[in-house]
Design an enzyme around this catalytic site. Structure first.
Site, mmCIF file in Angstrom:
data_model
loop_
_atom_site.group_PDB
_atom_site.id
_atom_site.type_symbol
_atom_site.label_atom_id
_atom_site.label_comp_id
_atom_site.label_asym_id
_atom_site.label_seq_id
_atom_site.Cartn_x
_atom_site.Cartn_y
_atom_site.Cartn_z
ATOM 1 N N SER A 135 0.859 -1.178 0.000
ATOM 2 C CA SER A 135 0.000 0.000 0.000
ATOM 3 C C SER A 135 0.901 1.236 0.000
ATOM 4 O O SER A 135 1.733 1.400 0.891
ATOM 5 C CB SER A 135 -0.885 -0.035 1.251
ATOM 6 N N LYS A 161 -0.938 -0.865 -4.480
ATOM 7 C CA LYS A 161 -2.174 -0.138 -4.149
ATOM 8 C C LYS A 161 -1.810 1.314 -3.895
ATOM 9 O O LYS A 161 -0.968 1.611 -3.044
ATOM 10 C CB LYS A 161 -2.809 -0.774 -2.917
ATOM 11 N N LYS A 163 -2.890 5.041 -2.647
ATOM 12 C CA LYS A 163 -3.863 5.853 -1.924
ATOM 13 C C LYS A 163 -4.231 7.029 -2.823
ATOM 14 O O LYS A 163 -3.332 7.659 -3.425
ATOM 15 C CB LYS A 163 -3.239 6.360 -0.615
ATOM 16 N N ASP A 189 -7.096 3.064 -3.328
ATOM 17 C CA ASP A 189 -7.865 3.097 -2.069
ATOM 18 C C ASP A 189 -8.108 4.559 -1.711
ATOM 19 O O ASP A 189 -7.170 5.319 -1.467
ATOM 20 C CB ASP A 189 -7.064 2.403 -0.961
ATOM 21 N N GLU A 214 -11.022 0.691 -3.920
ATOM 22 C CA GLU A 214 -11.351 0.390 -2.522
ATOM 23 C C GLU A 214 -11.970 1.617 -1.846
ATOM 24 O O GLU A 214 -11.412 2.716 -1.911
ATOM 25 C CB GLU A 214 -10.051 -0.039 -1.805
ATOM 26 N N ASP A 239 -13.895 -1.554 2.499
ATOM 27 C CA ASP A 239 -13.028 -1.708 3.673
ATOM 28 C C ASP A 239 -13.809 -1.157 4.870
ATOM 29 O O ASP A 239 -14.493 -1.909 5.585
ATOM 30 C CB ASP A 239 -11.709 -0.948 3.407
ATOM 31 N N LYS A 263 -10.274 -6.881 7.579
ATOM 32 C CA LYS A 263 -9.307 -6.458 8.597
ATOM 33 C C LYS A 263 -9.844 -6.962 9.931
ATOM 34 O O LYS A 263 -10.904 -6.509 10.383
ATOM 35 C CB LYS A 263 -9.191 -4.930 8.667
ATOM 36 N N GLY A 291 -4.529 -4.243 5.993
ATOM 37 C CA GLY A 291 -3.509 -4.012 7.018
ATOM 38 C C GLY A 291 -3.715 -2.664 7.676
ATOM 39 O O GLY A 291 -4.400 -1.788 7.130
HETATM 40 O O1 OSB Z 1 -7.343 1.777 4.302
HETATM 41 O O2 OSB Z 1 -6.214 0.032 4.068
HETATM 42 C C1 OSB Z 1 -6.362 1.128 4.604
HETATM 43 C C2 OSB Z 1 -3.379 1.856 6.873
HETATM 44 C C3 OSB Z 1 -3.998 2.522 7.908
HETATM 45 C C4 OSB Z 1 -5.343 2.764 7.835
HETATM 46 C C5 OSB Z 1 -6.080 2.320 6.735
HETATM 47 C C6 OSB Z 1 -5.474 1.634 5.701
HETATM 48 C C7 OSB Z 1 -4.088 1.435 5.759
HETATM 49 C C8 OSB Z 1 -3.320 0.811 4.692
HETATM 50 C C9 OSB Z 1 -2.011 0.162 5.063
HETATM 51 O O3 OSB Z 1 -3.633 0.845 3.520
HETATM 52 C C10 OSB Z 1 -1.936 -1.269 4.691
HETATM 53 C C11 OSB Z 1 -0.756 -1.954 5.347
HETATM 54 O O4 OSB Z 1 -0.790 -2.219 6.558
HETATM 55 O O5 OSB Z 1 0.196 -2.228 4.630
HETATM 56 MG MG MG Z 2 -8.471 0.633 2.880
#
Ligand code: OSB
Ligand code: MG
Length: 373
Positions: A135, A161, A163, A189, A214, A239, A263, A291
């Site tokens: 991510s 992925k 953001k 995401d 996402e 999510d 999660k 994660g």
């Molecule tokens: O939306 O998936 C998410 C981290 C903190 C809060 C929300 C998210 C995330 C990540 C990190 O995308 C994923 C990871 O732990 O590698």
């Molecule tokens: Mg997410």
């Protein structure tokens, strides 16, 4: 089992680089660990809540308060319970899934260690290693983003992925797709950063052959996701919207998503995560493990979950080095785009007590005797 004591430990974990999403930027995690003792055997649970309530409503101080004042007392008054009873004992307390997951996971780890069984075996894992994606946060410039993505690509991650948020979407996605070529899976995401007025921008992402979008819309706008799904060709994944098996079934049956991110913290633990996995499998909806920048303690358990058969898409279970210079366990390493699932009793890894000592910022110990039982 019954709880003899609970120790809550706070740990400061600086990230190797700041992680920026549509809801903010963080340069360290403030980790809350629960260590529970059940008749001489200890077990660990990592709380995934952030310092502030910006991903969902939970936050670290709030989790600690709920654990100490509402969850632990309910468990302490039961003299013998099974791991499958924990959720029903805690059901009178509404919400607070991350707090519930923290204590349930610590109890599951302790009980499985006592039984000599692994998370992977208990949950029904069918794989010895899991597919890993990575991510990638919002960067200051597109050049910086491309450099970061290129590094992960060279390390062998099976999916990138990105953001996104309004103003950081079509252009970065176009340039990353050009960099990585057509074959490496790419996803985005939004962490709920768009609204019903911005559906056209999201539809513009169709040309980049994304594996999924996402959580584009607010978590309570299931009807908005249904509308969006009819407008965009790219599969939607939820999510933040999915907090239970009922949520997952409802979203799938209404056509709000074709993929589910699981999660364990968000849904209240690994037992509920398995139920979501099963409900999605019955409906031919693939899942993957999300994660929350976990340390090795949370990551070990996530890897066991991600080894279940319907976790067919690459997971946000990246190597320790993607997050931390020094982890709280032996580092998890990426090999050929995979990480090996721990097979030892419980979560299958040991906590590095020297590292824990160095990084600890607070500790609170609660004995059964102190609660008057
Ligand atoms: O939306 O998936 C998410 C981290 C903190 C809060 C929300 C998210 C995330 C990540 C990190 O995308 C994923 C990871 O732990 O590698
Ligand atoms: Mg997410």
């Amino acid at each position: 089992m019954r709880i003899e004591s609970l120790t809550l430990i706070r740990v400061a974990m600086p990230l190797v680089r700041p992680f920026t999403t549509s809801f903010g930027s963080q340069s360290a995690r403030e980790v809350l660990l629960a260590c529970v003792d059940i008749g001489g055997t200890q077990g660990w649970g990592e709380c995934v809540a952030m310092s502030e309530p910006v991903y969902n409503a939970e936050y670290v101080d709030g989790v600690e308060h709920v654990l100490v004042h509402h969850l632990l007392p309910r468990l302490m008054v039961v003299d013998d319970f099974a791991i499958e009873d924990v959720a029903s004992i805690l059901r009178p307390v509404l919400g607070h899934h991350m707090a519930k997951a923290t204590i349930e996971t610590a109890l599951l780890d302790a009980w499985l260690r006592k039984e000599g069984r692994s998370f992977a075996e208990y949950l029904g894992a069918t794989k010895e290693r899991v597919r890993c994606g990575v991510s990638v946060g919002i960067a200051a410039t597109i050049d910086e983003l491309l450099a970061e993505v290129d590094g992960y690509r060279q390390q062998g991650y099976q999916r990138i992925k990105l953001k996104i948020q309004p103003g950081w979407d079509v252009q970065p996605v176009r340039q990353v797709r050009a960099l990585i070529g057509p074959d490496l899976p790419l996803t985005v995401d939004a962490n709920r950063a768009y609204d019903r007025q911005s559906m056209r921008t999201l539809a513009a992402l169709d040309e980049f052959d994304l594996q999924m979008i996402e959580q584009p819309l607010p978590e309570d706008d299931i009807a908005g996701h249904v509308q969006l799904a009819q407008l965009v060709a790219t599969p939607l994944c939820l999510d933040e919207s999915i907090c239970s098996t009922l949520d997952a079934v409802d979203a799938i049956e209404r056509g709000a998503c074709r993929i589910v991110n699981i999660k364990p913290g968000r849904v209240g633990g690994y037992l509920e995560s398995k139920r979501i996995h099963d409900a999605c499998a019955e409906r031919a909806v693939p899942v993957w493990c999300g994660g929350m920048l976990e340390t090795g303690i949370g990551r070990a358990a996530n890897l066991a979950l991600a080894a279940l058969p319907n976790f067919t898409l690459p997971n946000d279970t990246s190597a320790s080095a993607r997050y931390y210079r020094r982890d709280l366990t032996a580092p998890f390493v990426l090999q050929d785009g995979h990480i090996t699932v721990p097979q030892g009793p419980g979560i299958g890894v040991d906590v590095d007590l020297d590292m824990l000592q160095d990084a600890m910022t607070g500790r609170r110990h609660i004995e059964r005797s102190a609660t008057g039982r």
